[in-house]
Each structure stands twice: as C-alpha cells, then as structure tokens.
Design a protein around this motif. Sequence first.
Motif, PDB file in Angstrom:
ATOM      1  N   GLN A  84       0.877  -1.187   0.000  1.00  0.00           N
ATOM      2  CA  GLN A  84       0.000   0.000   0.000  1.00  0.00           C
ATOM      3  C   GLN A  84       0.907   1.227   0.000  1.00  0.00           C
ATOM      4  N   THR A  85       1.264   1.605  -1.218  1.00  0.00           N
ATOM      5  CA  THR A  85       2.249   2.661  -1.446  1.00  0.00           C
ATOM      6  C   THR A  85       1.562   3.960  -1.838  1.00  0.00           C
ATOM      7  N   GLU A  86       1.867   5.011  -1.086  1.00  0.00           N
ATOM      8  CA  GLU A  86       1.360   6.352  -1.381  1.00  0.00           C
ATOM      9  C   GLU A  86       2.425   7.076  -2.208  1.00  0.00           C
ATOM     10  N   MET A  87       2.164   7.209  -3.493  1.00  0.00           N
ATOM     11  CA  MET A  87       3.168   7.756  -4.406  1.00  0.00           C
ATOM     12  C   MET A  87       3.462   9.227  -4.152  1.00  0.00           C
ATOM     13  N   ARG A  88       2.427   9.976  -3.795  1.00  0.00           N
ATOM     14  CA  ARG A  88       2.518  11.426  -3.609  1.00  0.00           C
ATOM     15  C   ARG A  88       2.923  12.088  -4.923  1.00  0.00           C
ATOM     16  N   GLY A  89       3.066  13.405  -4.892  1.00  0.00           N
ATOM     17  CA  GLY A  89       3.297  14.107  -6.147  1.00  0.00           C
ATOM     18  C   GLY A  89       1.989  14.293  -6.898  1.00  0.00           C
ATOM     19  N   LYS A  90       2.080  14.732  -8.130  1.00  0.00           N
ATOM     20  CA  LYS A  90       0.889  15.040  -8.930  1.00  0.00           C
ATOM     21  C   LYS A  90       0.554  13.872  -9.839  1.00  0.00           C
ATOM     22  N   LEU A  91      -0.003  12.845  -9.233  1.00  0.00           N
ATOM     23  CA  LEU A  91      -0.335  11.633  -9.987  1.00  0.00           C
ATOM     24  C   LEU A  91      -1.830  11.376  -9.945  1.00  0.00           C
ATOM     25  N   SER A  92      -2.376  11.024 -11.089  1.00  0.00           N
ATOM     26  CA  SER A  92      -3.773  10.606 -11.126  1.00  0.00           C
ATOM     27  C   SER A  92      -3.895   9.203 -10.542  1.00  0.00           C
TER      28      SER A  92
END
Length: 236
Positions: free
Chosen positions: A183-191
């Motif tokens: 369960q990875t929270e990528m963060r940044g501006k990702l859809s």
Amino acid sequence: MDYKALAQETALEILGYNQDTTGWKVVKTSLIISGFLFPFEKKITVSSKASKKFHGNLYRVEGVIPESTTNLSDFLYKPENRVTWDKALKVYNMVHRIDSDTCICHTITQSFAMGSISPRDFVDLVYFKRCEGNMDIISSNSVDFPAYPPSSNYVRGYNHACGYICSPLQENPAHSKLVMFIQTEMRGKLSPSIIEATMPSNLVSFILNAKDGIKALRSPSGCGHHQGGHSSFLKN
C-alpha cells in the motif's frame, strides 16, 4: 522514535492482512507454464481492496517460488541482493542497522508507465520475523530518518504497512508460497487511475523477477549483477 516497536507492530499488521479473506477483488492474474518433462501451471494473482491507511489501494499478490522458505526469505531480506534482480529499483541501500532483524533502507525506484510515473525515493523500516510453522514475515513501513531527509531530486513516497509472507507450499514443501502486501502512497501530482492501471502489472513483474533472481543466484554464474529496481515502490 522506537523503531523496533514500530517494526513489530507492522509485522502484526501484515499477519492480519494475510488472515483477512474478505473484500478482496482480483484485478490481475498471470499463468506461467513451467517445467519441460512435467509441465504445470503456476498462477500469480493480484487482488486489491481500499486501504484504511490512505486514499488508495491495499494490494495482495500471491505466487509460488521454487525455493525453500528459508532461502527465499533470506533472498528477499538481504538489501545487497536487491538491485541485482528487482528491475523496478535504481538504488536499495541499508542506511542504518538497528539489530540483526531490523534495519532502515533507502530506495530509489525506476520510472514507470513510459515515464508517466517518474522515480520516487523511500526511507523504510524493514523487519524480519520467523513464526511458527516455518512461516516468515518481512515487513516494511516508511519512517522519518534525519540522516536521509527528502531531496529535491525525487518525490518522497510513503509506504504504509507493506510486507511479504513466505511459507512452505502445502503440496510441495521444497517450494514456497509468497504473499505480498503493498500500500504505497506515491505522492506528487499523480492521477489515481494511472497508479491503478500500472500497479498490478508491476507487482506480477516483481514475482517473476524474484523467481528469476533466486534461480540465477543458485547458478554457477549467479554472481553477475544486473542494474535494476522495487515493484512495491513506484515519482511523477
């Protein structure tokens, strides 16, 4: 921060995920034909459900690795082996040893989805626990570590409780069942749609890379290195 206590708590969370059989939706399967004289099918299954940790998914990946549980766990836990087989990673280094079972690692991923997901870095607390029945848990959870603050070169992602559970395959104890939770929270501006479309295939690739990597390690020429990268950790 009491890193050891957090590591033990994360391992219990992973064990809880493994025992949870409700609410999972299969999002990808992959069949592998293996063997020559006695071919048989092995299936990799990726399932997901809404994470309770963040606005995203918890993924469950199941596959079979033709290796003993002890050897598989050792292979997955050792940071020095990682970039030789995990094609999703650029860097995977242990940056702080807490004890023989617990360490902090810094990871930098490759880009994904033809560059739509650019490299991210993670700082994770990694823990190894052996349980009854020859079952091993390798857990990880992102932490703040002052020696490795976020860099302007990468988006700093965050791994909520993740991990592997390795256990002997019931019908063939010389092989192992590998169950992985991500369960990875990528963060940044990702859809979110980009992540959901990309993650299942990356997780299947992780199982395949692990299978090939441990096989290469057993071979006489297994000392060769291939620069690669962590499917469970994916920048934009």
